[in-house]
Write a protein that holds these residues in place. Sequence first.
Motif, PDB file in Angstrom:
ATOM      1  N   ASN A 170       1.001  -1.313   0.119  1.00 14.15           N
ATOM      2  CA  ASN A 170      -0.003   0.252   0.046  1.00 14.15           C
ATOM      3  C   ASN A 170       0.828   1.084   0.460  1.00 14.15           C
ATOM      4  OD1 ASN A 170      -2.796  -0.735   0.477  1.00 14.15           O
ATOM      5  ND2 ASN A 170      -1.773  -1.913   2.068  1.00 14.15           N
ATOM      6  N   VAL A 171       0.756   2.056  -1.220  1.00 11.40           N
ATOM      7  CA  VAL A 171       1.546   3.160  -0.858  1.00 11.40           C
ATOM      8  C   VAL A 171       0.709   4.671  -1.226  1.00 11.40           C
ATOM      9  CG1 VAL A 171       2.584   4.639  -2.551  1.00 11.40           C
ATOM     10  CG2 VAL A 171       3.786   1.710  -2.533  1.00 11.40           C
ATOM     11  N   THR A 172       1.025   5.410   0.063  1.00 10.26           N
ATOM     12  CA  THR A 172       0.429   5.872  -0.232  1.00 10.26           C
ATOM     13  C   THR A 172       0.786   8.149   0.225  1.00 10.26           C
ATOM     14  OG1 THR A 172      -1.288   4.704   2.320  1.00 10.26           O
ATOM     15  CG2 THR A 172      -2.049   7.797   1.761  1.00 10.26           C
ATOM     16  N   ASP A 173      -0.077   8.681  -1.369  1.00 14.15           N
ATOM     17  CA  ASP A 173       0.776  10.275  -1.176  1.00 14.15           C
ATOM     18  C   ASP A 173       1.965  10.283  -1.306  1.00 14.15           C
ATOM     19  OD1 ASP A 173       0.125  13.457  -1.489  1.00 14.15           O
ATOM     20  OD2 ASP A 173       0.380  13.586   0.554  1.00 14.15           O
ATOM     21  N   LEU A 174       2.623   9.114  -1.762  1.00 14.98           N
ATOM     22  CA  LEU A 174       4.408   9.325  -2.503  1.00 14.98           C
ATOM     23  C   LEU A 174       5.086  10.209  -2.783  1.00 14.98           C
ATOM     24  CD1 LEU A 174       7.171   7.695  -0.986  1.00 14.98           C
ATOM     25  CD2 LEU A 174       6.462   5.963  -3.525  1.00 14.98           C
ATOM     26  N   THR A 175       5.823  10.932  -2.870  1.00 14.44           N
ATOM     27  CA  THR A 175       6.727  11.925  -2.816  1.00 14.44           C
ATOM     28  C   THR A 175       7.679  11.560  -2.333  1.00 14.44           C
ATOM     29  OG1 THR A 175       4.618  13.543  -2.555  1.00 14.44           O
ATOM     30  CG2 THR A 175       7.065  14.791  -2.939  1.00 14.44           C
ATOM     31  N   ALA A 176       8.979  11.749  -3.880  1.00 18.04           N
ATOM     32  CA  ALA A 176       9.816  11.592  -3.881  1.00 18.04           C
ATOM     33  C   ALA A 176      10.747  12.361  -4.684  1.00 18.04           C
ATOM     34  CB  ALA A 176      10.713  10.180  -3.967  1.00 18.04           C
ATOM     35  N   SER A 177      11.983  13.089  -5.113  1.00 15.67           N
ATOM     36  CA  SER A 177      13.115  13.596  -5.518  1.00 15.67           C
ATOM     37  C   SER A 177      14.648  13.897  -5.712  1.00 15.67           C
ATOM     38  CB  SER A 177      12.788  15.066  -5.101  1.00 15.67           C
ATOM     39  OG  SER A 177      12.825  15.526  -4.079  1.00 15.67           O
ATOM     40  N   TYR A 178      14.744  13.560  -6.356  1.00 18.89           N
ATOM     41  CA  TYR A 178      16.495  13.734  -6.596  1.00 18.89           C
ATOM     42  C   TYR A 178      17.286  15.121  -5.732  1.00 18.89           C
ATOM     43  CZ  TYR A 178      16.095   9.495  -9.521  1.00 18.89           C
ATOM     44  OH  TYR A 178      16.142   8.247  -9.394  1.00 18.89           O
ATOM     45  N   GLY A 179      16.146  15.841  -6.442  1.00 16.55           N
ATOM     46  CA  GLY A 179      17.199  16.810  -5.502  1.00 16.55           C
ATOM     47  C   GLY A 179      15.635  18.220  -4.957  1.00 16.55           C
ATOM     48  N   PRO A 180      15.867  19.317  -4.761  1.00 15.70           N
ATOM     49  CA  PRO A 180      14.402  20.333  -4.389  1.00 15.70           C
ATOM     50  C   PRO A 180      13.088  19.895  -5.206  1.00 15.70           C
ATOM     51  CG  PRO A 180      16.343  21.736  -5.786  1.00 15.70           C
ATOM     52  CD  PRO A 180      17.021  20.185  -5.564  1.00 15.70           C
ATOM     53  N   VAL A 230      12.371   9.097   0.664  1.00 18.76           N
ATOM     54  CA  VAL A 230      11.282  10.400   0.458  1.00 18.76           C
ATOM     55  C   VAL A 230      10.666  11.170   1.477  1.00 18.76           C
ATOM     56  CG1 VAL A 230       8.116   8.654   0.636  1.00 18.76           C
ATOM     57  CG2 VAL A 230      10.556   6.885   0.403  1.00 18.76           C
ATOM     58  N   ARG A 231      10.288  12.031   0.258  1.00 16.12           N
ATOM     59  CA  ARG A 231      10.147  13.871   0.589  1.00 16.12           C
ATOM     60  C   ARG A 231       8.654  13.197   1.837  1.00 16.12           C
ATOM     61  NH1 ARG A 231      10.770  18.090  -2.657  1.00 16.12           N
ATOM     62  NH2 ARG A 231      10.837  19.444  -0.967  1.00 16.12           N
ATOM     63  N   ARG A 232       7.566  12.260   0.928  1.00 18.84           N
ATOM     64  CA  ARG A 232       6.258  12.932   2.754  1.00 18.84           C
ATOM     65  C   ARG A 232       5.038  11.177   1.371  1.00 18.84           C
ATOM     66  NH1 ARG A 232       3.667  16.520  -0.168  1.00 18.84           N
ATOM     67  NH2 ARG A 232       2.110  15.390  -1.631  1.00 18.84           N
ATOM     68  N   GLY A 233       4.623  10.630   2.727  1.00 21.63           N
ATOM     69  CA  GLY A 233       3.884   9.548   2.094  1.00 21.63           C
ATOM     70  C   GLY A 233       4.326   8.512   3.006  1.00 21.63           C
ATOM     71  N   GLN A 234       3.513   7.499   2.855  1.00 18.59           N
ATOM     72  CA  GLN A 234       3.741   5.954   3.681  1.00 18.59           C
ATOM     73  C   GLN A 234       3.689   5.104   2.418  1.00 18.59           C
ATOM     74  OE1 GLN A 234       0.615   4.917   6.620  1.00 18.59           O
ATOM     75  NE2 GLN A 234       2.223   4.675   7.778  1.00 18.59           N
ATOM     76  N   ILE A 235       4.904   4.478   2.467  1.00 17.33           N
ATOM     77  CA  ILE A 235       4.797   2.920   2.172  1.00 17.33           C
ATOM     78  C   ILE A 235       4.357   1.816   2.966  1.00 17.33           C
ATOM     79  CG2 ILE A 235       6.114   1.362   0.903  1.00 17.33           C
ATOM     80  CD1 ILE A 235       8.100   3.926  -0.194  1.00 17.33           C
ATOM     81  N   GLU A 236       3.529   0.989   3.156  1.00 14.69           N
ATOM     82  CA  GLU A 236       2.895   0.251   3.658  1.00 14.69           C
ATOM     83  C   GLU A 236       3.259  -1.558   2.822  1.00 14.69           C
ATOM     84  OE1 GLU A 236      -0.325   0.095   5.811  1.00 14.69           O
ATOM     85  OE2 GLU A 236      -0.318   1.510   6.943  1.00 14.69           O
ATOM     86  N   GLU A 239       2.871  -3.527   7.122  1.00 15.16           N
ATOM     87  CA  GLU A 239       3.927  -2.949   7.913  1.00 15.16           C
ATOM     88  C   GLU A 239       4.957  -2.121   7.745  1.00 15.16           C
ATOM     89  OE1 GLU A 239       8.596  -4.034  10.144  1.00 15.16           O
ATOM     90  OE2 GLU A 239       7.088  -5.396   8.870  1.00 15.16           O
ATOM     91  N   ALA A 240       4.969  -0.844   8.144  1.00 15.50           N
ATOM     92  CA  ALA A 240       5.201   0.495   7.528  1.00 15.50           C
ATOM     93  C   ALA A 240       7.031   0.416   7.049  1.00 15.50           C
ATOM     94  CB  ALA A 240       5.143   1.682   8.013  1.00 15.50           C
ATOM     95  N   VAL A 241       7.132   0.616   5.804  1.00 11.84           N
ATOM     96  CA  VAL A 241       8.696   0.177   5.793  1.00 11.84           C
ATOM     97  C   VAL A 241       8.945   2.042   4.884  1.00 11.84           C
ATOM     98  CG1 VAL A 241       8.725  -2.137   5.530  1.00 11.84           C
ATOM     99  CG2 VAL A 241       8.425  -0.481   3.429  1.00 11.84           C
ATOM    100  N   ASP A 242       8.192   2.945   5.512  1.00 10.61           N
ATOM    101  CA  ASP A 242       8.943   3.995   4.472  1.00 10.61           C
ATOM    102  C   ASP A 242      10.821   4.726   5.080  1.00 10.61           C
ATOM    103  OD1 ASP A 242       7.965   6.451   6.227  1.00 10.61           O
ATOM    104  OD2 ASP A 242       6.092   4.642   5.545  1.00 10.61           O
ATOM    105  N   THR A 243      10.706   4.307   6.235  1.00  7.12           N
ATOM    106  CA  THR A 243      11.645   4.422   7.000  1.00  7.12           C
ATOM    107  C   THR A 243      12.732   3.885   7.042  1.00  7.12           C
ATOM    108  OG1 THR A 243      10.612   4.333   8.864  1.00  7.12           O
ATOM    109  CG2 THR A 243       9.932   5.882   8.642  1.00  7.12           C
ATOM    110  N   LEU A 244      12.299   3.203   6.681  1.00  2.00           N
ATOM    111  CA  LEU A 244      13.853   1.679   6.598  1.00  2.00           C
ATOM    112  C   LEU A 244      14.990   1.769   5.926  1.00  2.00           C
ATOM    113  CD1 LEU A 244      11.456  -1.523   6.912  1.00  2.00           C
ATOM    114  CD2 LEU A 244      13.342  -0.200   9.185  1.00  2.00           C
ATOM    115  N   ARG A 245      15.989   1.779   5.620  1.00  2.00           N
ATOM    116  CA  ARG A 245      17.194   1.572   4.701  1.00  2.00           C
ATOM    117  C   ARG A 245      17.048   0.379   3.746  1.00  2.00           C
ATOM    118  NH1 ARG A 245      22.718   2.135   7.621  1.00  2.00           N
ATOM    119  NH2 ARG A 245      23.444   2.255   5.758  1.00  2.00           N
ATOM    120  N   THR A 246      17.620   0.503   2.629  1.00  2.00           N
ATOM    121  CA  THR A 246      17.246  -0.322   1.246  1.00  2.00           C
ATOM    122  C   THR A 246      17.288  -2.147   2.052  1.00  2.00           C
ATOM    123  OG1 THR A 246      17.824   1.007  -0.384  1.00  2.00           O
ATOM    124  CG2 THR A 246      18.177  -1.119  -0.763  1.00  2.00           C
TER     125      THR A 246
END
Length: 232
Positions: A3-13, A53-59, A63-70
């Motif tokens: 489940n991916v919710t409101d995911l925002t990511a970027s390489y820079g600004p 990940v700048r914003r959002g959640q990955i489950e 289990e939330a995994v968006d704060t974990l390392r690769t």
Amino acid sequence: MLNVTDLTASYGPVPVIRGVTFSIAKGEVVALIGRNGVGKTTLLRSLMAMLPVRRGQIELDGEAVDTLRTHQIARRGMMLVPQGRGILSRLTVGENIAAGMRAAGDRQPLPLAEALAPFPALRERINNPGGALSGGQQQQLALARAMVSRPSMLLLDEPSEGVQPNIVHEIGELIGRLARETGVSVLLVEQNIELALQAAHRCLVMEKGQIVHQGPVDELRDDAVLKRYLAL
């Protein structure tokens, strides 16, 4: 499953992925399509924490995994087969697959014979260097290396790239069979529409870093849909 919710990511600004939301059920194959440069590979990289990940959640499996390392995400059961496959060319087929066992974490990896069962061409070349295989065989090796760790979620980036056209159909059959027989869920980034039609249940369409359409994969048979989203 995923489940991916409101995911925002970027390489820079400047965000590359903006407000992406979708889900994939257990054993479901979902094709992610779109023109080149719209953010498909970036999305896969962000799911694997290869991009912050700048914003959002990955489950994953609840289990939330968006704060974990690769490596932690891989050990939770999400594996990426990257574009270009990432085969260790000087290692043998068996050694490449053994390297994939390290991602199993607390899960018991498949025995080598069981991991090779869906891949008869690899069984015959177990001692061959990965770099000596054909493009199609290397793609099978990349899949076997990912599947040996018993993943629940498989991310595939352009599996038809560098594969002879007559082998692409076999890759599609293999992806569908792995999902049916093991229950693994698959997010498939693919430009080859025939492969997406063959392997996937649903499709997501991406434009400018956003999911702009979701629907049954059979919608890709509609020329108007293809013209609108892929300029085909």
